[in-house]
Design a protein around this motif. Structure first.
Motif, PDB file in Angstrom:
ATOM      1  N   HIS A  69      -0.689  -9.169   4.411  1.00 16.62           N
ATOM      2  CA  HIS A  69      -1.855  -8.396   4.838  1.00 16.62           C
ATOM      3  C   HIS A  69      -1.682  -7.734   6.198  1.00 16.62           C
ATOM      4  O   HIS A  69      -2.198  -6.659   6.429  1.00 16.62           O
ATOM      5  CB  HIS A  69      -3.113  -9.282   4.838  1.00 16.62           C
ATOM      6  CG  HIS A  69      -3.790  -9.307   3.501  1.00 16.62           C
ATOM      7  ND1 HIS A  69      -3.110  -9.614   2.344  1.00 16.62           N
ATOM      8  CD2 HIS A  69      -5.056  -9.045   3.122  1.00 16.62           C
ATOM      9  CE1 HIS A  69      -3.954  -9.534   1.319  1.00 16.62           C
ATOM     10  NE2 HIS A  69      -5.136  -9.192   1.766  1.00 16.62           N
ATOM     11  N   ILE A  82       4.094  -7.439  -1.025  1.00 18.66           N
ATOM     12  CA  ILE A  82       2.698  -7.766  -1.301  1.00 18.66           C
ATOM     13  C   ILE A  82       2.652  -8.935  -2.280  1.00 18.66           C
ATOM     14  O   ILE A  82       3.369  -8.947  -3.279  1.00 18.66           O
ATOM     15  CB  ILE A  82       1.951  -6.558  -1.886  1.00 18.66           C
ATOM     16  CG1 ILE A  82       2.068  -5.351  -0.945  1.00 18.66           C
ATOM     17  CG2 ILE A  82       0.491  -6.903  -2.139  1.00 18.66           C
ATOM     18  CD1 ILE A  82       1.473  -4.078  -1.502  1.00 18.66           C
ATOM     19  N   CYS A  83       1.792  -9.904  -1.993  1.00 16.24           N
ATOM     20  CA  CYS A  83       1.759 -11.146  -2.777  1.00 16.24           C
ATOM     21  C   CYS A  83       1.764 -10.895  -4.286  1.00 16.24           C
ATOM     22  O   CYS A  83       2.525 -11.536  -5.020  1.00 16.24           O
ATOM     23  CB  CYS A  83       0.552 -11.988  -2.371  1.00 16.24           C
ATOM     24  SG  CYS A  83      -1.052 -11.165  -2.546  1.00 16.24           S
ATOM     25  N   HIS A  84       0.962  -9.952  -4.758  1.00 12.69           N
ATOM     26  CA  HIS A  84       0.859  -9.765  -6.205  1.00 12.69           C
ATOM     27  C   HIS A  84       2.151  -9.206  -6.805  1.00 12.69           C
ATOM     28  O   HIS A  84       2.512  -9.533  -7.928  1.00 12.69           O
ATOM     29  CB  HIS A  84      -0.336  -8.870  -6.540  1.00 12.69           C
ATOM     30  CG  HIS A  84      -1.617  -9.429  -6.006  1.00 12.69           C
ATOM     31  ND1 HIS A  84      -2.053 -10.687  -6.335  1.00 12.69           N
ATOM     32  CD2 HIS A  84      -2.531  -8.933  -5.138  1.00 12.69           C
ATOM     33  CE1 HIS A  84      -3.186 -10.930  -5.700  1.00 12.69           C
ATOM     34  NE2 HIS A  84      -3.491  -9.889  -4.961  1.00 12.69           N
ATOM     35  N   ASP A  87      -7.259 -14.344  -3.329  1.00 10.20           N
ATOM     36  CA  ASP A  87      -7.300 -12.893  -3.220  1.00 10.20           C
ATOM     37  C   ASP A  87      -7.911 -12.387  -4.504  1.00 10.20           C
ATOM     38  O   ASP A  87      -7.528 -12.820  -5.594  1.00 10.20           O
ATOM     39  CB  ASP A  87      -5.885 -12.341  -3.048  1.00 10.20           C
ATOM     40  CG  ASP A  87      -5.925 -10.868  -2.696  1.00 10.20           C
ATOM     41  OD1 ASP A  87      -5.789 -10.540  -1.507  1.00 10.20           O
ATOM     42  OD2 ASP A  87      -6.111 -10.039  -3.608  1.00 10.20           O
ATOM     43  N   HIS A 104      -7.623  -9.716  -6.112  1.00  7.01           N
ATOM     44  CA  HIS A 104      -6.743  -9.009  -7.055  1.00  7.01           C
ATOM     45  C   HIS A 104      -5.744  -9.920  -7.760  1.00  7.01           C
ATOM     46  O   HIS A 104      -4.783  -9.440  -8.379  1.00  7.01           O
ATOM     47  CB  HIS A 104      -6.062  -7.829  -6.358  1.00  7.01           C
ATOM     48  CG  HIS A 104      -7.037  -6.756  -6.003  1.00  7.01           C
ATOM     49  ND1 HIS A 104      -7.470  -6.545  -4.721  1.00  7.01           N
ATOM     50  CD2 HIS A 104      -7.739  -5.897  -6.779  1.00  7.01           C
ATOM     51  CE1 HIS A 104      -8.380  -5.588  -4.720  1.00  7.01           C
ATOM     52  NE2 HIS A 104      -8.569  -5.181  -5.948  1.00  7.01           N
ATOM     53  N   SER A 115       0.303  -0.089  -2.242  1.00  8.62           N
ATOM     54  CA  SER A 115      -0.570  -1.221  -2.561  1.00  8.62           C
ATOM     55  C   SER A 115      -0.124  -1.984  -3.797  1.00  8.62           C
ATOM     56  O   SER A 115       0.777  -1.560  -4.518  1.00  8.62           O
ATOM     57  CB  SER A 115      -2.037  -0.791  -2.742  1.00  8.62           C
ATOM     58  OG  SER A 115      -2.290  -0.362  -4.064  1.00  8.62           O
ATOM     59  N   CYS A 116      -0.801  -3.107  -4.030  1.00  7.62           N
ATOM     60  CA  CYS A 116      -0.504  -3.920  -5.202  1.00  7.62           C
ATOM     61  C   CYS A 116      -0.895  -3.201  -6.476  1.00  7.62           C
ATOM     62  O   CYS A 116      -0.525  -3.615  -7.574  1.00  7.62           O
ATOM     63  CB  CYS A 116      -1.210  -5.272  -5.103  1.00  7.62           C
ATOM     64  SG  CYS A 116      -2.994  -5.135  -4.898  1.00  7.62           S
ATOM     65  N   CYS A 158       0.544  -4.718   2.767  1.00  5.11           N
ATOM     66  CA  CYS A 158      -0.734  -4.116   2.400  1.00  5.11           C
ATOM     67  C   CYS A 158      -1.009  -2.836   3.192  1.00  5.11           C
ATOM     68  O   CYS A 158      -1.842  -2.029   2.795  1.00  5.11           O
ATOM     69  CB  CYS A 158      -1.853  -5.122   2.603  1.00  5.11           C
ATOM     70  SG  CYS A 158      -1.647  -6.588   1.564  1.00  5.11           S
ATOM     71  N   CYS A 166      -4.248  -0.391   3.294  1.00  6.40           N
ATOM     72  CA  CYS A 166      -5.156  -0.606   2.165  1.00  6.40           C
ATOM     73  C   CYS A 166      -6.479  -1.224   2.587  1.00  6.40           C
ATOM     74  O   CYS A 166      -7.528  -0.845   2.087  1.00  6.40           O
ATOM     75  CB  CYS A 166      -4.485  -1.472   1.108  1.00  6.40           C
ATOM     76  SG  CYS A 166      -5.551  -1.940  -0.251  1.00  6.40           S
ATOM     77  N   LEU A 167      -6.443  -2.194   3.492  1.00  2.90           N
ATOM     78  CA  LEU A 167      -7.705  -2.848   3.867  1.00  2.90           C
ATOM     79  C   LEU A 167      -8.086  -2.603   5.313  1.00  2.90           C
ATOM     80  O   LEU A 167      -8.943  -3.283   5.862  1.00  2.90           O
ATOM     81  CB  LEU A 167      -7.669  -4.351   3.544  1.00  2.90           C
ATOM     82  CG  LEU A 167      -6.947  -5.297   4.481  1.00  2.90           C
ATOM     83  CD1 LEU A 167      -7.313  -6.718   4.175  1.00  2.90           C
ATOM     84  CD2 LEU A 167      -5.473  -5.083   4.412  1.00  2.90           C
ATOM     85  N   ASN A 223      -6.940   0.380  -4.535  1.00  2.00           N
ATOM     86  CA  ASN A 223      -7.920  -0.015  -5.551  1.00  2.00           C
ATOM     87  C   ASN A 223      -9.372  -0.087  -5.076  1.00  2.00           C
ATOM     88  O   ASN A 223     -10.256  -0.377  -5.868  1.00  2.00           O
ATOM     89  CB  ASN A 223      -7.506  -1.365  -6.137  1.00  2.00           C
ATOM     90  CG  ASN A 223      -7.129  -2.348  -5.046  1.00  2.00           C
ATOM     91  OD1 ASN A 223      -7.735  -2.348  -3.983  1.00  2.00           O
ATOM     92  ND2 ASN A 223      -6.127  -3.171  -5.292  1.00  2.00           N
ATOM     93  N   ARG A 266     -13.599   0.419   4.106  1.00  2.52           N
ATOM     94  CA  ARG A 266     -12.429  -0.269   3.553  1.00  2.52           C
ATOM     95  C   ARG A 266     -11.154   0.066   4.329  1.00  2.52           C
ATOM     96  O   ARG A 266     -10.325  -0.771   4.585  1.00  2.52           O
ATOM     97  CB  ARG A 266     -12.270   0.101   2.084  1.00  2.52           C
ATOM     98  CG  ARG A 266     -11.007  -0.438   1.424  1.00  2.52           C
ATOM     99  CD  ARG A 266     -11.079  -1.927   1.204  1.00  2.52           C
ATOM    100  NE  ARG A 266      -9.836  -2.446   0.623  1.00  2.52           N
ATOM    101  CZ  ARG A 266      -9.621  -3.734   0.373  1.00  2.52           C
ATOM    102  NH1 ARG A 266     -10.550  -4.610   0.624  1.00  2.52           N
ATOM    103  NH2 ARG A 266      -8.485  -4.144  -0.132  1.00  2.52           N
TER     104      ARG A 266
HETATM  105  S1  SF4 Z   1      -5.659  -4.799  -2.532  1.00  4.42           S
HETATM  106 FE1  SF4 Z   1      -4.633  -4.034  -0.719  1.00  4.42          FE
HETATM  107  S2  SF4 Z   1      -4.996  -5.648   0.787  1.00  4.42           S
HETATM  108 FE2  SF4 Z   1      -5.390  -6.577  -1.203  1.00  4.42          FE
HETATM  109  S3  SF4 Z   1      -3.417  -7.480  -1.834  1.00  4.42           S
HETATM  110 FE3  SF4 Z   1      -3.506  -5.397  -2.682  1.00  4.42          FE
HETATM  111  S4  SF4 Z   1      -2.445  -4.153  -1.172  1.00  4.42           S
HETATM  112 FE4  SF4 Z   1      -3.015  -6.044  -0.164  1.00  4.42          FE
END
Ligand code: SF4
Lengths: 425, 169
Positions: A68, A106-108, A127, A129, A306-307, A367, A370-371, A389, A395
């Protein structure tokens, strides 16, 4: 039973579960990112006064990925990350991905490309997502940090109400210039931001059967934007091939045969064959319009990453569109690949060179903006067009800015003109 | 009687309740200062201590949609607010229960700022308008966590070594 019911029955040791039953499924994979710092805090609290040493139930089943705010943007974040590293070492957490070019991202995306996601698994993440991992035929959902602390302690999720399932049938070949992102934006526009609240979206249809994992990840990633607990694509040969060829998984993978007799709450159909590129307008994800309705809207910043849409095929699409051109003078184009593995492959294939030649700034995987906590903040009154997303007010770090969401093709085509542009020409 | 201090519409996201730029702040003791940071007037009142404990936020459908960040619940728990909403997003509601934030699901609720609400078993009565609105009870399994004072004490009970008893509740 639906896929979600089958998985929850298996994980709770029951032959059958019905919608509304409350179960406590065993967890196969528990993921956190920087917010592991809060989980650690709550986890310690649960052991206070019990005279027991705080120990996680299974260090092999916990994944922690820094994404993040990488590299740390502030002393506070750096200190949190340091604490998490110490905890990882002390507890022997196996699936830890630090801020490193060889394993980070990114974790996902990391869970997906590392082969951690498996069909039939129960996956939880701190999270929202986490729905992404349903692309592997898993039941994956987001939980809060305190809930995760309980999972770390007990190895199961408390009080899961078996959700009803909405069957989504997607039919037709995607027209040129139309992408999986457009399918899911269309769906969210159709059913609304709470159209799937407390429900599972199970994806079917010939469009889905042909979709590679990257596209399935996009659909499940955004399932939560319709309020869904989880999005699921039934596992098939595509899933198996990805796990074997891309993730190097060698242990047995079971693909549950598609069982009949599932009861769906309702069926929603999406006609992908006649779909136009879609754009979600400020400030909710369900304000979806065909790109032709908003074409010409001025844009200050283009974000690709992003994810949701920071994978290799997304970067390829963007690079192909901008190749040999320069982005419009008054536009900034920020590209952040979803993982370092993707970054390296995009570098090898020349996409990053093409993108930067055209004027894009390629950022480190993570990330990013994105946030709205790290890089790429927006100025007052500015407009961003992004492949991420969420477009909620504030945001991307500024409540006085507007965020539109779209596919990589729309984003790249718009970068060249400086206004929202239909990539079909 | 608790007073309505803030009235919001549908789909209030966690980005509105607790903007992402404050996410590096994680401890429940530190999050309240950033509650509704971009709604500057309400945030200022909160920080100045002008919102009495027990005050009510009234919201529409899907309150707390979006990110799973728990700060969105802990920042309201700190000043001891109550949220009465027509509906809650799943993760937010779970976080609220886990942290002991009082949440009331009241699908028909109507109220304006300054109204006094009586929150009883089964219904919310708006004293300003005299209207009564039915409350949807939490599932029993969730109520058990509320009754335990949140998830930390709830789990602690099952971690306590009990001679002869199994680890599970
Ligand atoms: S939505 Fe954005 S902030 Fe959340 S895990 Fe995906 S890339 Fe990161």
């Amino acid at each position: 039973m639906t896929i979600a019911q089958k998985i929850l029955a298996r994980a709770s040791g029951r032959p059958h579960v019905a919608v509304g039953d409350v179960v406590e499924p065993a967890v196969d994979l528990a993921m956190s990112h920087e917010n592991a710092a809060l989980v650690i805090n709550q986890f310690a609290g649960m052991f206070e006064g019990t005279s027991r040493e705080p120990r996680v139930w299974d260090p092999e089943r916990i994944a922690i990925v820094f994404d993040h705010r990488v590299p740390a943007e502030s002393a506070k974040t750096a200190t949190n990350q340091k604490r998490v590293r110490e905890f990882v070492r002390q507890q022997g957490i196996a699936k830890f991905h630090d801020i490193r070019g060889d394993e980070g991202g990114i974790c996902h995306q990391i869970l997906a490309e590392s082969g951690y996601d498996r069909p039939g698994a129960v996956i939880v993440g701190t999270d929202s997502h986490t729905t992404t991992h349903g692309a592997f035929g898993a039941f994956a959902f987001g939980i809060g940090a305190t809930e995760m602390a309980a999972v770390w302690a007990l190895g199961r999720v408390l009080n899961v109400e078996v959700p009803a399932t909405i069957k989504v049938v997607v039919r037709g070949a995607l027209p040129r210039g139309v992408e999986p992102k457009d399918v899911v934006l269309r769906l969210i526009g159709q059913i609304g931001a709470e159209g799937a609240n407390y429900r599972v979206l199970e994806f079917h249809g010939d469009t889905i059967a042909r979709l590679p994992m990257s596209g399935r990840l996009v659909l499940c990633n955004m399932a939560v934007e319709a309020g869904a607990t989880s999005g699921i694509v039934p596992a098939d040969e595509v899933t198996l091939h990805y796990l074997r060829a891309e993730c190097g998984v060698t242990d047995p993978v079971e693909i549950a045969p598609p069982g009949g007799g599932a009861e769906y709450e309702r069926v929603v159909e999406v006609d992908a064959g006649n779909l136009a590129p879609q754009v979600a307008c400020p400030h909710t994800v369900d304000r979806v319009k065909p790109v032709t309705d908003v074409a010409g809207t001025r844009v200050d910043q283009i974000v690709i990453g992003s994810c949701t849409n920071g994978r290799l095929d997304d970067l390829e699409t963007a690079a192909t569109i901008v190749a040999g051109h320069h982005i419009a003078r008054d536009v900034r184009m920020l590209v952040f690949p979803a993982s370092w593995r993707i970054y390296r492959e995009a570098m090898r294939r020349g996409y990053l060179e093409t993108l930067t030649h055209a004027g894009a700034v390629v950022m480190n995987p993570g990330c990013g903006c994105c946030l709205g906590v790290h890089q790429g903040a927006l100025g007052d009154g500015e407009v961003a067009l992004s492949t991420t997303n969420r477009n909620f007010k504030g945001r991307m770090g500024n409540p006085k800015a507007d965020v539109y969401l779209c596919s990589p093709a729309v984003a790249a085509a718009s970068a060249l003109t400086g206004v929202i542009t239909d990539p079909r020409g | 009687m608790p007073t309505v201090v803030f009235v919001l519409g549908d789909d209030v996201s966690t980005d509105a309740i607790y903007p992402g730029r404050f996410m590096a702040t994680v401890l429940p003791s530190e999050t309240p200062q950033h509650a509704f940071a971009d709604h500057t007037a309400f945030n200022a009142k909160l920080r100045a201590g002008e919102v009495p404990p027990g005050s009510v936020i009234v919201a529409g459908q899907n309150f707390g949609c979006g990110s799973s960040r728990e700060q969105a619940a802990s920042c309201l728990r700190g000043p001891d607010l109550t949220v009465v909403a027509r509906g809650f997003a799943r993760i937010f509601l779970q976080n609220a229960i886990n942290l002991g934030l009082r949440t009331i699901i009241c699908p028909e609720v109507e109220a304006s700022e300054g109204d006094e609400l009586e929150i009883e078993a089964g219904e919310v009565i708006n004293r300003a308008t005299g209207k009564r609105f039915e409350i949807v009870p939490l599932p029993a399994a969730r109520q058990a966590i509320v009754d335990a004072g949140g998830l930390i004490p709830f789990v602690r009970q099952s971690l306590m070594p009990k001679p002869g008893a199994s680890m599970r509740r």
